[in-house]
Design a protein around this motif. Structure first.
Motif, mmCIF file in Angstrom:
data_model
loop_
_atom_site.group_PDB
_atom_site.id
_atom_site.type_symbol
_atom_site.label_atom_id
_atom_site.label_comp_id
_atom_site.label_asym_id
_atom_site.label_seq_id
_atom_site.Cartn_x
_atom_site.Cartn_y
_atom_site.Cartn_z
ATOM 1 N N CYS A 86 -1.151 -2.397 -7.075
ATOM 2 C CA CYS A 86 -1.752 -2.058 -8.524
ATOM 3 C C CYS A 86 -1.222 -0.877 -8.796
ATOM 4 O O CYS A 86 -1.453 -0.640 -9.965
ATOM 5 C CB CYS A 86 -3.248 -2.018 -7.826
ATOM 6 S SG CYS A 86 -4.285 -3.575 -7.695
ATOM 7 N N GLY A 87 -1.093 0.160 -8.019
ATOM 8 C CA GLY A 87 -0.548 1.640 -8.324
ATOM 9 C C GLY A 87 0.759 1.248 -9.098
ATOM 10 O O GLY A 87 1.119 1.869 -10.365
ATOM 11 N N GLY A 121 2.747 -9.352 -11.670
ATOM 12 C CA GLY A 121 3.321 -8.455 -10.836
ATOM 13 C C GLY A 121 2.815 -7.930 -9.689
ATOM 14 O O GLY A 121 3.210 -7.927 -8.721
ATOM 15 N N GLN A 122 1.218 -8.044 -9.592
ATOM 16 C CA GLN A 122 0.496 -7.635 -8.705
ATOM 17 C C GLN A 122 0.840 -8.729 -7.598
ATOM 18 O O GLN A 122 0.803 -8.445 -6.266
ATOM 19 C CB GLN A 122 -0.882 -7.397 -8.986
ATOM 20 C CG GLN A 122 -0.969 -6.263 -9.820
ATOM 21 C CD GLN A 122 -2.386 -6.042 -10.288
ATOM 22 O OE1 GLN A 122 -3.565 -7.089 -10.036
ATOM 23 N NE2 GLN A 122 -2.896 -4.896 -11.023
ATOM 24 N N PHE A 178 -5.747 -6.358 7.911
ATOM 25 C CA PHE A 178 -6.661 -5.937 6.879
ATOM 26 C C PHE A 178 -6.114 -4.801 6.203
ATOM 27 O O PHE A 178 -6.102 -4.439 5.048
ATOM 28 C CB PHE A 178 -7.981 -5.828 7.102
ATOM 29 C CG PHE A 178 -8.885 -7.136 7.528
ATOM 30 C CD1 PHE A 178 -8.669 -8.204 6.713
ATOM 31 C CD2 PHE A 178 -9.669 -7.237 8.771
ATOM 32 C CE1 PHE A 178 -9.162 -9.558 7.216
ATOM 33 C CE2 PHE A 178 -10.392 -8.276 9.165
ATOM 34 C CZ PHE A 178 -9.998 -9.474 8.234
ATOM 35 N N LEU A 179 -5.608 -3.783 7.064
ATOM 36 C CA LEU A 179 -5.079 -2.637 6.850
ATOM 37 C C LEU A 179 -3.630 -2.895 5.719
ATOM 38 O O LEU A 179 -3.320 -2.122 4.848
ATOM 39 C CB LEU A 179 -4.543 -1.711 7.934
ATOM 40 C CG LEU A 179 -5.844 -1.184 8.624
ATOM 41 C CD1 LEU A 179 -5.401 -0.437 9.776
ATOM 42 C CD2 LEU A 179 -6.772 -0.162 7.570
ATOM 43 N N LYS A 180 -3.007 -3.747 6.395
ATOM 44 C CA LYS A 180 -1.705 -4.047 5.778
ATOM 45 C C LYS A 180 -1.984 -4.758 4.357
ATOM 46 O O LYS A 180 -1.288 -4.667 3.307
ATOM 47 C CB LYS A 180 -0.945 -5.173 6.679
ATOM 48 C CG LYS A 180 -0.148 -4.355 7.830
ATOM 49 C CD LYS A 180 0.672 -5.505 8.669
ATOM 50 C CE LYS A 180 1.160 -4.790 9.740
ATOM 51 N NZ LYS A 180 2.147 -5.865 10.657
ATOM 52 N N GLY A 181 -3.163 -5.532 4.363
ATOM 53 C CA GLY A 181 -3.485 -6.095 3.023
ATOM 54 C C GLY A 181 -4.152 -4.946 2.204
ATOM 55 O O GLY A 181 -3.506 -5.099 0.808
ATOM 56 N N ALA A 182 -4.596 -4.177 2.588
ATOM 57 C CA ALA A 182 -4.965 -2.768 1.724
ATOM 58 C C ALA A 182 -4.015 -2.110 1.200
ATOM 59 O O ALA A 182 -3.714 -1.901 0.093
ATOM 60 C CB ALA A 182 -5.966 -2.072 2.316
ATOM 61 N N LEU A 183 -2.838 -1.922 2.281
ATOM 62 C CA LEU A 183 -1.567 -1.204 1.749
ATOM 63 C C LEU A 183 -0.958 -1.959 0.572
ATOM 64 O O LEU A 183 -0.542 -1.105 -0.352
ATOM 65 C CB LEU A 183 -0.926 -0.872 2.840
ATOM 66 C CG LEU A 183 0.504 -0.037 2.634
ATOM 67 C CD1 LEU A 183 0.392 1.283 1.975
ATOM 68 C CD2 LEU A 183 1.088 0.242 4.007
ATOM 69 N N ALA A 184 -0.593 -3.360 0.858
ATOM 70 C CA ALA A 184 0.025 -4.058 -0.061
ATOM 71 C C ALA A 184 -0.666 -4.115 -1.555
ATOM 72 O O ALA A 184 -0.395 -4.089 -2.435
ATOM 73 C CB ALA A 184 0.141 -5.423 0.405
ATOM 74 N N GLY A 185 -2.025 -4.072 -1.364
ATOM 75 C CA GLY A 185 -2.854 -4.211 -2.637
ATOM 76 C C GLY A 185 -2.907 -2.815 -3.190
ATOM 77 O O GLY A 185 -2.773 -2.727 -4.635
ATOM 78 N N GLY A 186 -2.856 -1.766 -2.541
ATOM 79 C CA GLY A 186 -2.766 -0.375 -3.061
ATOM 80 C C GLY A 186 -1.446 -0.246 -3.865
ATOM 81 O O GLY A 186 -1.367 0.256 -5.115
#
Length: 336
Positions: A47-48, A309-310, A36-44
């Motif tokens: 999107c950024g 792109g996301q 979940f942390l890796k998914g959050a980092l990839a999502g950040g």
């Protein structure tokens, strides 16, 4: 992709590849805190990076929404007007709060969707999860986006104020944020647009994830593609194509609320009453047709591009981090 394992909050799922599902995984996977942390980092990151990259389009789109009389010659005309009056650098107005805000939003949105959908399948079982995957996507996206918007709203308020008034608070992220709080307080300055943001972002995110999933399935089925065995170029092509479709659909659905959000964060817009009163006044002044159409072309270009792109960046970062992305699986297909 390699297997990501975590002994904390581990949720064991059996995920196998099917022709209909992209980026297939195989074998027995554990989806826990590390995943979940890796998914959050990839999502950040996805999107950024994407929102930062389309900042010039967002500047023109926001200007068109804020002053449709002046910026009335379409997106290309809007670019020419901004550059002619303020220079090329004006197209980067609000880049700081855009990149920071959407990194935080992507962290909670993509990470949250992964968390909620896996927990839902774990709770109801794999077959019911497959049968109800659309509902799970919708619920997961709504919950994750609501949480993400709590963190995004203050930075989006700063961005919109800087786009409408480039010198506000000295033109910097910290300066503009401090000026907003000084003038309107924390709630009035940062969260006056929270309701329209929810109406904009939640339907947008729900549509984005559902449509992207359905589009991926349709592309793979119609073209006879099995992404578990095809090359990286094909996988990327499906991610980009389905992302464009999802982005355009999501942009159309959420555009009226996006227009309201842009307007309500402009100084003096809608009068001085309550937030709902201001929103009602703004909607009445703009009219339904303009609310749904002004700046829509620019937003479709922006959202279609960044959504594609996301998903491409998210999948790439997850692979680089060694995370095997979770996808819904139909257990009944194994019997055939």
């Amino acid at each position: 992709f390699s297997t990501t394992r975590s002994t904390t909050f581990a949720t064991t799922m059996s995920i196998r590849s099917t022709n209909a599902m992209p980026l297939a995984t195989s074998g027995q996977k554990e989806y826990g805190l590390e995943y979940f942390l890796k998914g959050a980092l990839a999502g950040g990151l996805c999107c950024g990076v994407t929102h930062g990259a389309v900042c010039p389009v967002d500047v023109v789109k926001t200007r068109m929404q804020l002053d449709s009389v002046k910026y009335n010659k379409g997106m290309i005309g809007g670019f020419k007007t901004v550059i002619a009056e303020e220079g090329v650098g004006a197209l980067a107005t609000g880049l700081g709060p855009t990149a920071v805000g959407y990194f935080i939003q992507g962290w909670f949105k993509f990470g949250g969707v992964e968390f909620f959908k896996i927990q839902a399948v774990n709770s109801m079982g794999e077959q019911k999860g497959w049968d109800n995957r659309t509902s799970i996507y919708l619920g997961s996206a709504a919950a994750a986006e609501t949480i993400a918007d709590i963190f995004l709203c203050p930075l989006e308020a700063v961005r919109i104020r800087l786009v409408s008034e480039p010198t506000y608070g000295g033109g910097s992220l910290p300066g503009a944020a401090a000026a907003l709080v000084k003038e309107n307080g924390i709630i009035g300055g940062f969260y006056s647009g929270f309701v329209p943001m929810l109406f904009k972002q939640v339907p947008y995110t729900m549509a984005k994830f559902v449509v992207q999933g359905k589009a991926s399935e349709a592309i793979c089925t119609s073209a006879g593609i099995d992404l578990s065995t095809c090359g990286g170029a094909t996988t990327m092509g499906v991610a980009l194509s389905s992302g464009v479709v999802a982005g355009v659909v999501a942009a159309i659905i959420s555009h009226p609320a996006d227009t309201l959000l842009s307007k309500v964060n402009k100084a003096g817009a809608g009068g001085s009453g309550s937030m709902l009163s201001r929103l009602s006044n703004i909607a009445g002044e703009i009219g339904i047709v303009n609310l749904c159409t002004v700046g829509l072309g620019a937003r479709c270009v922006m959202i279609g591009t960044l959504t594609a792109g996301q998903f491409a960046i998210f999948d790439s970062v997850m692979g680089a981090l060694g995370a095997s992305k979770y996808h819904f699986h139909d257990p009944s297909a194994d019997a055939h």
